[in-house]
Design a protein around this motif. Structure first.
Motif, PDB file in Angstrom:
ATOM      1  N   LYS A  53      -4.096  -6.188  -0.442  1.00 63.00           N
ATOM      2  CA  LYS A  53      -3.137  -6.249  -1.557  1.00 63.00           C
ATOM      3  C   LYS A  53      -3.575  -5.356  -2.714  1.00 63.00           C
ATOM      4  O   LYS A  53      -2.734  -4.742  -3.385  1.00 63.00           O
ATOM      5  N   GLN A  54      -4.881  -5.276  -2.935  1.00 62.08           N
ATOM      6  CA  GLN A  54      -5.373  -4.411  -4.008  1.00 62.08           C
ATOM      7  C   GLN A  54      -5.069  -2.944  -3.716  1.00 62.08           C
ATOM      8  O   GLN A  54      -4.706  -2.176  -4.606  1.00 62.08           O
ATOM      9  N   TYR A  55      -5.192  -2.559  -2.444  1.00 61.44           N
ATOM     10  CA  TYR A  55      -4.837  -1.190  -2.054  1.00 61.44           C
ATOM     11  C   TYR A  55      -3.336  -0.968  -2.206  1.00 61.44           C
ATOM     12  O   TYR A  55      -2.890   0.111  -2.619  1.00 61.44           O
ATOM     13  N   PHE A  56      -2.546  -1.964  -1.864  1.00 62.79           N
ATOM     14  CA  PHE A  56      -1.093  -1.829  -1.937  1.00 62.79           C
ATOM     15  C   PHE A  56      -0.620  -1.604  -3.370  1.00 62.79           C
ATOM     16  O   PHE A  56       0.412  -0.972  -3.595  1.00 62.79           O
ATOM     17  N   LYS A  57      -1.355  -2.146  -4.316  1.00 62.96           N
ATOM     18  CA  LYS A  57      -0.953  -2.020  -5.722  1.00 62.96           C
ATOM     19  C   LYS A  57      -1.157  -0.602  -6.256  1.00 62.96           C
ATOM     20  O   LYS A  57      -0.692  -0.281  -7.353  1.00 62.96           O
ATOM     21  N   LYS A  58      -1.850   0.239  -5.476  1.00 61.76           N
ATOM     22  CA  LYS A  58      -2.064   1.629  -5.891  1.00 61.76           C
ATOM     23  C   LYS A  58      -1.685   2.599  -4.764  1.00 61.76           C
ATOM     24  O   LYS A  58      -2.384   3.580  -4.510  1.00 61.76           O
ATOM     25  N   THR A  60       0.480   4.845  -4.647  1.00 63.94           N
ATOM     26  CA  THR A  60       0.765   6.213  -5.069  1.00 63.94           C
ATOM     27  C   THR A  60      -0.474   7.092  -5.068  1.00 63.94           C
ATOM     28  O   THR A  60      -0.358   8.321  -5.131  1.00 63.94           O
ATOM     29  N   GLU A  61      -1.655   6.494  -4.972  1.00 66.54           N
ATOM     30  CA  GLU A  61      -2.893   7.278  -4.936  1.00 66.54           C
ATOM     31  C   GLU A  61      -3.145   7.897  -3.561  1.00 66.54           C
ATOM     32  O   GLU A  61      -3.989   8.792  -3.435  1.00 66.54           O
ATOM     33  N   TYR A  62      -2.429   7.405  -2.551  1.00 63.94           N
ATOM     34  CA  TYR A  62      -2.698   7.852  -1.182  1.00 63.94           C
ATOM     35  C   TYR A  62      -1.713   8.937  -0.758  1.00 63.94           C
ATOM     36  O   TYR A  62      -0.496   8.795  -0.934  1.00 63.94           O
ATOM     37  N   GLN A  63      -2.265  10.019  -0.190  1.00 64.39           N
ATOM     38  CA  GLN A  63      -1.409  11.104   0.305  1.00 64.39           C
ATOM     39  C   GLN A  63      -0.756  10.739   1.644  1.00 64.39           C
ATOM     40  O   GLN A  63       0.352  11.170   1.944  1.00 64.39           O
ATOM     41  N   VAL A  64      -1.459   9.940   2.446  1.00 66.23           N
ATOM     42  CA  VAL A  64      -0.944   9.543   3.760  1.00 66.23           C
ATOM     43  C   VAL A  64      -1.263   8.062   3.979  1.00 66.23           C
ATOM     44  O   VAL A  64      -2.360   7.602   3.644  1.00 66.23           O
ATOM     45  N   ILE A  65      -0.307   7.338   4.547  1.00 67.13           N
ATOM     46  CA  ILE A  65      -0.519   5.938   4.935  1.00 67.13           C
ATOM     47  C   ILE A  65      -0.242   5.833   6.428  1.00 67.13           C
ATOM     48  O   ILE A  65       0.858   6.167   6.893  1.00 67.13           O
ATOM     49  N   ILE A  66      -1.260   5.400   7.172  1.00 66.56           N
ATOM     50  CA  ILE A  66      -1.173   5.349   8.635  1.00 66.56           C
ATOM     51  C   ILE A  66      -1.030   3.904   9.097  1.00 66.56           C
ATOM     52  O   ILE A  66      -1.837   3.038   8.736  1.00 66.56           O
ATOM     53  N   GLN A  81       6.710  -6.950   0.323  1.00 66.49           N
ATOM     54  CA  GLN A  81       7.846  -7.665  -0.250  1.00 66.49           C
ATOM     55  C   GLN A  81       7.365  -8.728  -1.236  1.00 66.49           C
ATOM     56  O   GLN A  81       7.938  -8.913  -2.317  1.00 66.49           O
ATOM     57  N   GLU A  82       6.296  -9.408  -0.859  1.00 61.77           N
ATOM     58  CA  GLU A  82       5.704 -10.429  -1.739  1.00 61.77           C
ATOM     59  C   GLU A  82       5.256  -9.814  -3.066  1.00 61.77           C
ATOM     60  O   GLU A  82       5.390 -10.423  -4.132  1.00 61.77           O
ATOM     61  N   LEU A  83       4.726  -8.575  -2.986  1.00 64.58           N
ATOM     62  CA  LEU A  83       4.225  -7.893  -4.179  1.00 64.58           C
ATOM     63  C   LEU A  83       5.325  -7.141  -4.931  1.00 64.58           C
ATOM     64  O   LEU A  83       5.096  -6.632  -6.034  1.00 64.58           O
ATOM     65  N   GLY A  84       6.493  -7.032  -4.303  1.00 62.46           N
ATOM     66  CA  GLY A  84       7.591  -6.320  -4.936  1.00 62.46           C
ATOM     67  C   GLY A  84       7.430  -4.818  -4.935  1.00 62.46           C
ATOM     68  O   GLY A  84       7.868  -4.125  -5.865  1.00 62.46           O
ATOM     69  N   ILE A  85       6.794  -4.285  -3.896  1.00 63.25           N
ATOM     70  CA  ILE A  85       6.583  -2.840  -3.785  1.00 63.25           C
ATOM     71  C   ILE A  85       7.150  -2.333  -2.466  1.00 63.25           C
ATOM     72  O   ILE A  85       7.513  -3.120  -1.590  1.00 63.25           O
ATOM     73  N   GLY A  86       7.233  -1.016  -2.328  1.00 62.91           N
ATOM     74  CA  GLY A  86       7.733  -0.424  -1.093  1.00 62.91           C
ATOM     75  C   GLY A  86       6.957   0.816  -0.704  1.00 62.91           C
ATOM     76  O   GLY A  86       6.119   1.309  -1.461  1.00 62.91           O
TER      77      GLY A  86
END
Length: 262
Positions: A53-58, A60-66, A81-86
């Motif tokens: 979850k801590q990674y999910f909150k940032k 935008t810092e990642y160039q690629v998500i695998i 969805q729980e965190l309200g992000i996409g």
């Protein structure tokens, strides 16, 4: 009346968890086979999900998500969805077509997917993952697993983090069916991972382990075939082109055609 399928009256043991096994169970029934669901892995939320979850909150810092698997997609999307992000503003990579399809069902666009194959090695062949020095990459996966993808990306200069979303475990209970009561010459076992081979061995009685040494295994890769033999089963594996339902059914048809006709 439709023509008799090559799998008619054959018994096929499917070892995947139900959510992943449902489609092939239905396809086997359509082909007049007796499908036995004998899950050897249970899936649950990872104990490391708070770190993820801590990674999910940032993101935008990642160039690629695998994404490593369809399971990684489902658990990640639930957490997002729980965190309200996409993930819509990220460059997404999928290790294979099933993972890509899972992402697309959530409305995501997949930029990187192997042209052929389903493995980390296949994904690493994509040109988009060649010149990645100093890029930050997030790998979304289950607990543990192979380290080859991360190591290879780091060797290319990438900065890699893991978001572990789920864990695979030996089921606390097994299907009560006695495998030795299945037809000896007309039964095949479907295995989708090296871990599945080990778990199947662990769940079986000594009598079942001995009985399985004479049964055909349909496996999703050469690595799984090697693991099946290493665990203790006889070298009776037929290797499918890949672990997709289509490829496993093709391998099953090959096996069925090799059987002596009564």
């Amino acid at each position: 009346m439709s023509a008799k399928s090559s799998l008619a009256e054959k018994t096929i043991v499917v070892t995947r968890p139900l959510t992943q096994a449902q489609n092939i169970l239905e396809l086997l029934e359509l082909r007049q086979a007796t499908a036995i669901h004998f899950p050897v892995i249970s899936i649950s939320v990872s104990k490391n999900v708070d770190i993820a979850k801590q990674y999910f909150k940032k993101l935008t810092e990642y160039q690629v998500i695998i994404f490593i698997s369809a399971n990684s997609v489902h658990y990640a999307m639930s957490t997002a969805q729980e965190l309200g992000i996409g993930f819509n503003n990220s460059m997404l990579a999928a290790v294979g077509p099933a993972t890509k399809t899972a992402l697309e069902k959530y409305g995501c666009t997949v930029a990187i997917v192997p042209e052929t194959g389903f493995t980390s090695e296949d994904l690493l062949n994509d040109p988009a993952l060649h010149d990645i020095a100093q890029q930050k990459i997030l790998i979304i996966r289950g607990d543990g697993g192979r380290e080859h993808l991360r190591q290879s990306l780091e060797e290319r200069g990438a900065l890699v983090d893991y978001a572990e979303m789920y864990r695979r475990q030996l089921p606390s209970e097994r299907n009560s069916i006695n495998l030795t009561q299945l037809p000896k010459h007309d039964t095949a076992i479907l295995l989708y991972s090296a871990e599945s081979a080990q778990n199947l061995w662990s769940l079986c009685t000594l009598e079942e382990q001995q009985w399985l040494s004479n049964i055909a295994f349909i496996v999703g890769s050469k690595r799984i075939a090697e693991a099946t033999t290493r665990v203790g089963f006889a070298n009776n594996s037929i290797i499918a082109e890949n672990p997709s339902d289509e490829a496993m059914l093709t391998a099953l048809s090959t096996w069925a055609q090799m059987l002596p006709h009564s």
